[in-house]
Design a protein around this motif. Structure first.
Motif, PDB file in Angstrom:
ATOM      1  N   GLN A 109       0.873  -1.177   0.000  1.00  0.00           N
ATOM      2  CA  GLN A 109       0.000   0.000   0.000  1.00  0.00           C
ATOM      3  C   GLN A 109       0.909   1.226   0.000  1.00  0.00           C
ATOM      4  O   GLN A 109       1.978   1.206   0.612  1.00  0.00           O
ATOM      5  N   SER A 152      -8.251   8.982   4.018  1.00  0.00           N
ATOM      6  CA  SER A 152      -8.732   8.215   2.865  1.00  0.00           C
ATOM      7  C   SER A 152      -8.155   6.815   2.866  1.00  0.00           C
ATOM      8  O   SER A 152      -8.823   5.850   2.446  1.00  0.00           O
ATOM      9  N   MET A 166     -10.422   3.415   2.957  1.00  0.00           N
ATOM     10  CA  MET A 166     -10.261   2.302   2.021  1.00  0.00           C
ATOM     11  C   MET A 166     -10.013   0.998   2.773  1.00  0.00           C
ATOM     12  O   MET A 166     -10.606  -0.041   2.446  1.00  0.00           O
ATOM     13  N   GLN A 204     -13.109  -0.472   4.189  1.00  0.00           N
ATOM     14  CA  GLN A 204     -13.963  -1.022   3.128  1.00  0.00           C
ATOM     15  C   GLN A 204     -13.440  -2.362   2.630  1.00  0.00           C
ATOM     16  O   GLN A 204     -14.215  -3.260   2.311  1.00  0.00           O
ATOM     17  N   GLN A 205     -12.095  -2.510   2.542  1.00  0.00           N
ATOM     18  CA  GLN A 205     -11.497  -3.707   1.959  1.00  0.00           C
ATOM     19  C   GLN A 205     -11.081  -4.739   3.005  1.00  0.00           C
ATOM     20  O   GLN A 205     -10.418  -5.725   2.652  1.00  0.00           O
ATOM     21  N   SER A 233      -2.624  -4.585  -1.835  1.00  0.00           N
ATOM     22  CA  SER A 233      -3.693  -3.884  -2.553  1.00  0.00           C
ATOM     23  C   SER A 233      -3.180  -2.955  -3.660  1.00  0.00           C
ATOM     24  O   SER A 233      -3.867  -2.726  -4.646  1.00  0.00           O
ATOM     25  N   TRP A 244      -3.068   0.190  -3.398  1.00  0.00           N
ATOM     26  CA  TRP A 244      -3.810   1.449  -3.309  1.00  0.00           C
ATOM     27  C   TRP A 244      -2.854   2.570  -2.914  1.00  0.00           C
ATOM     28  O   TRP A 244      -1.894   2.337  -2.173  1.00  0.00           O
ATOM     29  N   PRO A 245      -3.038   3.824  -3.352  1.00  0.00           N
ATOM     30  CA  PRO A 245      -4.102   4.349  -4.218  1.00  0.00           C
ATOM     31  C   PRO A 245      -3.750   4.337  -5.711  1.00  0.00           C
ATOM     32  O   PRO A 245      -4.515   4.857  -6.516  1.00  0.00           O
ATOM     33  N   LYS A 257      -9.874   1.423  -5.688  1.00  0.00           N
ATOM     34  CA  LYS A 257     -10.596   0.524  -4.792  1.00  0.00           C
ATOM     35  C   LYS A 257     -11.359  -0.543  -5.574  1.00  0.00           C
ATOM     36  O   LYS A 257     -11.509  -1.674  -5.102  1.00  0.00           O
TER      37      LYS A 257
END
Length: 316
Positions: free
Chosen positions: A11, A41, A45, A48-49, A271, A273-274, A278
């Motif tokens: 990440q 943020s 995320m 949510q994940q 992941s 991210w970002p 997402k």
């Protein structure tokens, strides 16, 4: 997943000093725009994940942004690492960080790695797959590897644009990053770095590029054509020392190869991210969770337990 449980080893963080430095030079990440980032943020995320903790790192091009700019790279690395440490301190348990180091200067990189690990409490070090065109098995980088090995450190290898032009209309993350991860992993093995430094734990991004798929090609051709003094079993053994994250790789074609090749305990959740949205995380998470050949224990290992072994402070 009912509650955040995953440990995300891939990440990214976008420290303000780093974003400014790239903007001043007109740089991005291999043709990929630098997104906005905030701790709020990131945590949104993660909730949510199903991610409890993200180990954050700066992505390509890292902190050494131009040839000969060692002083600037050292200063930027310190700024980036202090920012990561601050975010980890402000969000305990949710954010960790891999420290950036100013390769290709091995002395400066070693000095910054020691400071980040000993003073800033970094969880490990992030290295770009090549440093201004020099790959990580370069013998000149041995002082850094030796210091990391003495500390049994975790090294996260993130791909960079290889020393060649981009394919027209093709940002480096689409193809070149996968290639460069594979290239530096093979360089680390064939140059003996993985054999010499056995206590360091090296994580390869994105399922190791195409290393799991092509590992036996590498070992067989090396031992029979390139260097007959090499034993193919030894090459495979060293290739299997790597850890692999699932970022953008828990897919119908990549996941079976990764599961077939990786040693038990060597697959970790990621992941991206970002830089990966997402929606991508949702897609790969759903495929990983539905994969029929993974037991609940294996799923828990990928999501959390394997990372707990690398980062004991996160053990529950």
């Amino acid at each position: 997943m009912s509650a955040p449980d995953r440990i995300d080893v891939h990440q990214h963080i976008v420290p303000p000093a780093w974003a400014r430095a790239l903007a001043q030079r007109g740089l991005d990440s291999g043709g990929w725009a630098i997104p906005a980032w905030s701790a709020e943020s990131a945590i949104e995320m993660m909730d949510q994940q199903g991610i409890s903790t993200g180990i954050l790192s700066v992505t390509s091009p890292g902190v050494y942004l131009a040839d000969g700019e060692t002083r600037e790279a050292k200063s930027l690395a310190r700024d980036v690492n202090e920012y990561g440490a601050q975010m980890a301190q402000e969000h305990p348990g949710r954010i960790g960080h891999f420290a950036s180091v100013p390769l290709p200067d091995p002395d400066a990189a070693t000095e910054e790695a020691v400071h980040a690990l000993d003073v800033l409490g970094a969880d490990g070090v992030v290295l770009m797959s090549n440093a201004r065109g020099r790959y990580l098995g370069d013998p000149d980088f041995d002082p850094l590897w030796a210091e990391l090995d003495r500390r049994s450190a975790v090294v996260f290898v993130h791909p960079a644009q290889p020393p060649m032009s981009l394919l027209p209309g093709t940002p480096a993350p689409l193809a070149d990053y996968v290639f460069d991860t594979t290239r530096t992993a093979l360089n680390l093995v064939l140059n003996g770095t993985m054999k010499r430094y056995t206590k360091v734990k090296v994580i390869l991004s994105h399922g190791g590029g195409f290393l799991p798929y092509a590992a036996y090609r590498f070992s067989g051709l090396t031992a029979t054509v390139v260097d007959r003094s090499q034993n193919p079993d030894d090459i495979i053994r060293d290739l299997k020392r790597f850890y692999f994250d699932t970022a953008l790789s828990a897919s119908p074609s990549a996941l079976p190869a990764l599961l077939a090749f990786a040693e038990p305990g060597h697959i970790l959740y990621g992941s991206d991210w970002p830089f990966a949205p997402k929606e991508a995380g949702t897609y790969y998470n759903q495929y990983l969770e539905a994969y029929p050949d993974l037991s609940p224990a294996q799923m828990h290992a990928i999501n959390r337990a394997n990372a707990e072994a690398l980062f004991p402070r996160l053990q529950r």
